[in-house]
Design a protein around this motif. Structure first.
Motif, mmCIF file in Angstrom:
data_model
loop_
_atom_site.group_PDB
_atom_site.id
_atom_site.type_symbol
_atom_site.label_atom_id
_atom_site.label_comp_id
_atom_site.label_asym_id
_atom_site.label_seq_id
_atom_site.Cartn_x
_atom_site.Cartn_y
_atom_site.Cartn_z
ATOM 1 N N PRO A 116 0.823 -1.211 0.000
ATOM 2 C CA PRO A 116 0.000 0.000 0.000
ATOM 3 C C PRO A 116 0.855 1.258 0.000
ATOM 4 O O PRO A 116 1.971 1.282 0.520
ATOM 5 C CB PRO A 116 -0.792 -0.114 1.307
ATOM 6 C CG PRO A 116 0.063 -0.959 2.192
ATOM 7 C CD PRO A 116 0.766 -1.930 1.296
ATOM 8 N N VAL A 117 0.328 2.302 -0.626
ATOM 9 C CA VAL A 117 0.933 3.630 -0.575
ATOM 10 C C VAL A 117 -0.139 4.585 -0.061
ATOM 11 O O VAL A 117 -1.338 4.352 -0.241
ATOM 12 C CB VAL A 117 1.452 4.084 -1.951
ATOM 13 C CG1 VAL A 117 2.596 3.200 -2.402
ATOM 14 C CG2 VAL A 117 0.338 4.088 -2.993
ATOM 15 N N PHE A 118 0.309 5.673 0.592
ATOM 16 C CA PHE A 118 -0.625 6.576 1.253
ATOM 17 C C PHE A 118 -0.713 7.901 0.510
ATOM 18 O O PHE A 118 0.292 8.434 0.023
ATOM 19 C CB PHE A 118 -0.182 6.819 2.693
ATOM 20 C CG PHE A 118 -0.304 5.592 3.561
ATOM 21 C CD1 PHE A 118 -1.463 5.347 4.281
ATOM 22 C CD2 PHE A 118 0.740 4.684 3.651
ATOM 23 C CE1 PHE A 118 -1.585 4.224 5.069
ATOM 24 C CE2 PHE A 118 0.629 3.550 4.437
ATOM 25 C CZ PHE A 118 -0.538 3.310 5.144
ATOM 26 N N ILE A 119 -1.941 8.411 0.440
ATOM 27 C CA ILE A 119 -2.159 9.696 -0.216
ATOM 28 C C ILE A 119 -1.314 10.761 0.492
ATOM 29 O O ILE A 119 -1.366 10.911 1.713
ATOM 30 C CB ILE A 119 -3.643 10.079 -0.184
ATOM 31 C CG1 ILE A 119 -4.463 9.080 -0.996
ATOM 32 C CG2 ILE A 119 -3.849 11.496 -0.717
ATOM 33 C CD1 ILE A 119 -5.962 9.336 -0.954
ATOM 34 N N VAL A 162 -4.121 4.195 -0.171
ATOM 35 C CA VAL A 162 -4.811 4.243 1.118
ATOM 36 C C VAL A 162 -4.840 5.685 1.632
ATOM 37 O O VAL A 162 -3.859 6.423 1.483
ATOM 38 C CB VAL A 162 -4.101 3.344 2.159
ATOM 39 C CG1 VAL A 162 -4.811 3.387 3.504
ATOM 40 C CG2 VAL A 162 -3.998 1.922 1.639
ATOM 41 N N ASP A 163 -5.954 6.068 2.206
ATOM 42 C CA ASP A 163 -6.063 7.372 2.867
ATOM 43 C C ASP A 163 -5.512 7.224 4.281
ATOM 44 O O ASP A 163 -5.975 6.364 5.038
ATOM 45 C CB ASP A 163 -7.530 7.800 2.915
ATOM 46 C CG ASP A 163 -7.701 9.279 3.202
ATOM 47 O OD1 ASP A 163 -6.707 10.021 3.105
ATOM 48 O OD2 ASP A 163 -8.829 9.689 3.548
ATOM 49 N N PRO A 164 -4.513 8.019 4.702
ATOM 50 C CA PRO A 164 -3.930 7.840 6.029
ATOM 51 C C PRO A 164 -4.937 8.142 7.141
ATOM 52 O O PRO A 164 -5.722 9.087 7.047
ATOM 53 C CB PRO A 164 -2.774 8.842 6.042
ATOM 54 C CG PRO A 164 -3.131 9.873 5.029
ATOM 55 C CD PRO A 164 -3.885 9.138 3.964
ATOM 56 N N GLN A 165 -4.881 7.333 8.186
ATOM 57 C CA GLN A 165 -5.732 7.518 9.364
ATOM 58 C C GLN A 165 -4.844 7.490 10.605
ATOM 59 O O GLN A 165 -3.991 6.621 10.746
ATOM 60 C CB GLN A 165 -6.796 6.423 9.441
ATOM 61 C CG GLN A 165 -7.762 6.439 8.277
ATOM 62 C CD GLN A 165 -8.727 5.269 8.320
ATOM 63 O OE1 GLN A 165 -8.710 4.466 9.239
ATOM 64 N NE2 GLN A 165 -9.581 5.184 7.311
ATOM 65 N N PHE A 166 -5.099 8.450 11.505
ATOM 66 C CA PHE A 166 -4.174 8.638 12.620
ATOM 67 C C PHE A 166 -4.879 9.408 13.732
ATOM 68 O O PHE A 166 -5.236 10.573 13.560
ATOM 69 C CB PHE A 166 -2.952 9.404 12.101
ATOM 70 C CG PHE A 166 -1.948 9.791 13.153
ATOM 71 C CD1 PHE A 166 -1.346 8.841 13.952
ATOM 72 C CD2 PHE A 166 -1.580 11.113 13.314
ATOM 73 C CE1 PHE A 166 -0.408 9.210 14.905
ATOM 74 C CE2 PHE A 166 -0.641 11.488 14.238
ATOM 75 C CZ PHE A 166 -0.059 10.527 15.050
#
Length: 341
Positions: A32-35, A113-117
């Motif tokens: 996966p790569v993150f936006i 993937v949209d990062p979530q944190f």
């Protein structure tokens, strides 16, 4: 004679003493790569693909894609894609698998993937979120991070990953606005006291992460002068992550609210419980010399006073009889006449 070897020797020493800079930018096939990530090496992921495309979930792949992107021209010299940007302007709203459009039957080459944190304050005793709440200073707490960015700390996804590298920064500030660098397990100078570093740069490999050492945090610890090391009040914990310099990428895209993607803030307020029992802190007020007798439960204490000491009265004056006075005068006169002769 040996001077020519000094420079090579110094180079070797520096390479040994300093760790090799870690890189989260080399992407394995299917990883996966993150936006928002920038300067990614996606050579292994796309192989000899030139155009990648995205279809909505459930869409007919025989129809034109909703969006496509040329990542490599046909006459590219070495075929390497080492500075690929997962730009928010292109990839936001287009998460999930991207396929190689020029290779039937369209194999998947990237997964966006949209990062979530998020960060919260966690009550370890009751296993519950207490963010923004007021609790006793003796409550056993830590910070908790929930994220999908742990996928970037997987050696199968990022082939050049180094354990010393981290994308997370956590900071805790006390009610006086001071950063908290250390976690004391007891008062300063006590034999069993340990001083641990605050877990400010965690290397997170799981979707749920609890801050280290904070379960041993004693907020009643005192310094050498006897003052509380951790004053009661509100503590703020801020967290940020900057995988692939994505904060700048979002800023360039005009996206300023990064809460839940790259930043997060939480807080907890501590109050110091009474160190003495209620009976010891609520003594009745009595006058000096007055004491309260112990009475059984349910009865009122009776005040007792010290026994009064008797006061000796003065004896009243009584006058002498008249004849005693006359006799005394006569005797005195005879004594004076005898002295005169």
């Amino acid at each position: 004679m040996q001077g020519k070897y000094i420079l090579p020797a110094l180079v070797v020493i520096l390479l040994v003493c300093f760790p090799v800079a870690a890189s989260t930018g080399k992407i394995a096939a299917g990883a996966p790569v993150f936006i928002g990530e920038t300067n990614l090496d996606i050579t292994s992921a796309i192989k000899d693909c030139h155009v990648i495309a995205w279809w909505p979930e459930g869409a007919d792949a025989s129809a034109p894609p909703a969006i496509n992107l040329t990542v490599k021209t046909l006459n590219a010299g070495n075929g390497l894609i080492t500075h690929f940007n997962v730009s928010p302007q292109i990839f936001m709203g287009h998460t999930g698998p991207w396929y190689c459009q020029d290779k039937a039957p369209f194999p998947e080459v990237l997964f966006v993937v949209d990062p979530q944190f998020t960060i919260r304050v966690w009550d370890l005793d009751n296993d519950t979120d207490i963010s923004g709440q007021t609790v006793p200073a003796t409550t056993n707490i830590t910070y908790r991070i929930d994220t999908n960015l742990n996928l970037a700390a997987d050696y199968y996804n990022r082939t050049n990953l180094n354990p010393s590298d981290t994308i997370f920064t956590i900071n805790m500030v006390d009610p006086l606005g001071r950063s908290v660098p250390n976690i004391y397990t007891g008062s300063s100078g006590a034999p069993a006291t340990q001083i641990n570093r605050f877990d400010s740069t965690p290397f997170i490999t799981t979707p749920v992460y609890f801050g280290k050492h904070m379960d041993d945090w004693n907020r009643l610890s005192r310094d050498a002068r006897g003052d509380l090391i951790y004053p009661p009040g509100t503590y703020f914990i801020t967290a940020s992550q900057n995988l692939g310099n994505m904060q700048q990428a979002y800023a360039d895209a005009g996206i300023t609210d990064l809460t839940g993607r790259t930043t997060g803030t939480t807080s907890v307020t501590f109050f110091t419980p009474a160190l003495l029992s209620p009976a010891a802190t609520q003594q009745p007020l009595v006058s000096p010399g007055v004491s309260l007798t112990t009475t059984p439960p349910g009865t009122q204490p009776v005040a007792t006073f010290p026994t009064a000491q008797p006061v000796t009265s003065k004896t009243p004056y009584q006058p002498l009889p008249w004849w005693v006075t006359v006799m005394a005068i006569g005797i005195a006169g005879l004594f004076v006449m005898k002295r005169a002769h």
